[in-house]
Design a protein around this motif. Structure first.
Motif, PDB file in Angstrom:
ATOM      1  N   LYS A  63      -1.905  10.216  11.922  1.00 28.54           N
ATOM      2  CA  LYS A  63      -2.350   8.835  12.134  1.00 28.54           C
ATOM      3  C   LYS A  63      -3.058   8.438  11.034  1.00 28.54           C
ATOM      4  O   LYS A  63      -3.275   7.206  10.591  1.00 28.54           O
ATOM      5  N   THR A  64      -4.068   9.170  10.256  1.00 21.00           N
ATOM      6  CA  THR A  64      -4.959   8.879   9.216  1.00 21.00           C
ATOM      7  C   THR A  64      -4.176   9.014   8.068  1.00 21.00           C
ATOM      8  O   THR A  64      -4.718   8.596   6.988  1.00 21.00           O
ATOM      9  N   THR A  65      -2.747   9.248   7.893  1.00 19.87           N
ATOM     10  CA  THR A  65      -2.167   9.312   6.683  1.00 19.87           C
ATOM     11  C   THR A  65      -1.066   7.840   6.634  1.00 19.87           C
ATOM     12  O   THR A  65      -0.300   7.776   7.516  1.00 19.87           O
ATOM     13  N   SER A  66      -1.232   7.329   5.559  1.00 22.78           N
ATOM     14  CA  SER A  66      -0.534   5.957   5.575  1.00 22.78           C
ATOM     15  C   SER A  66       0.017   5.959   4.128  1.00 22.78           C
ATOM     16  O   SER A  66      -0.714   6.198   3.238  1.00 22.78           O
ATOM     17  N   TYR A  67       1.132   5.319   4.068  1.00 23.53           N
ATOM     18  CA  TYR A  67       1.869   4.698   2.747  1.00 23.53           C
ATOM     19  C   TYR A  67       1.762   3.163   2.685  1.00 23.53           C
ATOM     20  O   TYR A  67       2.396   2.716   3.841  1.00 23.53           O
ATOM     21  N   THR A  68       1.348   2.619   1.583  1.00 21.09           N
ATOM     22  CA  THR A  68       1.580   1.362   1.508  1.00 21.09           C
ATOM     23  C   THR A  68       2.283   0.892   0.229  1.00 21.09           C
ATOM     24  O   THR A  68       1.780   1.522  -0.701  1.00 21.09           O
ATOM     25  N   LEU A  69       3.264   0.212   0.551  1.00 22.72           N
ATOM     26  CA  LEU A  69       3.874  -0.299  -1.090  1.00 22.72           C
ATOM     27  C   LEU A  69       3.650  -1.733  -1.100  1.00 22.72           C
ATOM     28  O   LEU A  69       4.097  -2.578  -0.269  1.00 22.72           O
ATOM     29  N   THR A  70       2.935  -2.182  -2.193  1.00 27.32           N
ATOM     30  CA  THR A  70       2.727  -3.554  -2.301  1.00 27.32           C
ATOM     31  C   THR A  70       3.468  -3.972  -3.622  1.00 27.32           C
ATOM     32  O   THR A  70       4.334  -3.143  -4.213  1.00 27.32           O
ATOM     33  N   SER A  71       3.527  -5.297  -4.239  1.00 29.60           N
ATOM     34  CA  SER A  71       4.335  -5.844  -5.120  1.00 29.60           C
ATOM     35  C   SER A  71       3.678  -5.224  -6.380  1.00 29.60           C
ATOM     36  O   SER A  71       4.267  -5.187  -7.611  1.00 29.60           O
ATOM     37  N   HIS A  72       2.582  -4.503  -6.529  1.00 33.60           N
ATOM     38  CA  HIS A  72       1.955  -3.917  -7.754  1.00 33.60           C
ATOM     39  C   HIS A  72       1.737  -2.337  -7.574  1.00 33.60           C
ATOM     40  O   HIS A  72       1.663  -1.907  -8.753  1.00 33.60           O
ATOM     41  N   ARG A  73       1.770  -1.839  -6.476  1.00 36.03           N
ATOM     42  CA  ARG A  73       1.380  -0.400  -6.514  1.00 36.03           C
ATOM     43  C   ARG A  73       1.888   0.107  -5.175  1.00 36.03           C
ATOM     44  O   ARG A  73       2.245  -0.231  -4.216  1.00 36.03           O
ATOM     45  N   PHE A  74       1.928   1.522  -5.331  1.00 36.85           N
ATOM     46  CA  PHE A  74       2.366   2.433  -4.039  1.00 36.85           C
ATOM     47  C   PHE A  74       1.179   3.127  -3.808  1.00 36.85           C
ATOM     48  O   PHE A  74       0.656   3.938  -4.564  1.00 36.85           O
TER      49      PHE A  74
END
Length: 170
Positions: free
Chosen positions: A80-91
């Motif tokens: 639950k506390t591991t998250s991956y976020t892909l934005t227009s500038h970074r991973f």
């Protein structure tokens, strides 16, 4: 989940945000079922006329509680506390239950993106994402990425846009 809006830089937009694949929860779920069944059976089969039956039931409950905490609750919290976020500038990768660890890979620093899927992972739609960046860490493997092909395509598209100097194709 992922990066809050106030952590994004000006002009940065959220593309994808997700947890590791749910397959990480299969073993903790099986542990939950087995521990509850074993504890229930043990408590049921402790004879009522046994002198220390109350203490025995408490001992079984304590052992079951500790087992559930170690084998079910903590793995769930890690997921639950591991998250991956892909934005227009970074991973961005965020992990940690009590201590938090954040790792950002600027898309401009990514050299290559690849994926690896075993047979079962292909059926489940997850896999390992391999990101090679021009940083101290070099090549990094991220396990159990859900919808691996979509994530890989989006990451590759954003890396190409960043290398061309265009963000989001603009």
């Amino acid at each position: 989940m992922g990066l809050p809006e106030h952590h994004l830089t000006e002009g940065e937009r959220l593309v994808l945000s997700f947890h590791p694949h749910w397959k990480r929860l299969i073993l903790p779920f099986l542990a939950l079922v087995l521990v509850v069944a074993a504890a229930g059976a043990a408590i049921y089969f402790i004879p009522g006329d046994y002198t220390y039956s109350g203490y025995a039931r408490i001992a079984v409950a304590v052992v079951a509680f500790v087992a559930l905490t170690l084998w079910t609750f903590i793995p769930y919290l890690r997921w639950k506390t591991t998250s991956y976020t892909l934005t227009s500038h970074r991973f961005a990768i965020s992990t940690g239950i009590l201590n938090k660890s954040d790792d950002d890979i600027p898309l401009a620093k990514v050299n290559s993106v690849s994926s690896d899927q075993r047979f079962v992972e292909r059926i489940l739609g997850c896999g390992t994402l391999r990101v090679e960046s021009a940083s101290d860490k070099g090549e990094i493997d991220y396990l159990d990425i859900p919808k691996i092909q979509l994530v890989r395509q989006e990451l590759f598209r954003l890396v190409e846009d960043a290398s061309d100097g265009t963000i989001d194709g603009k």
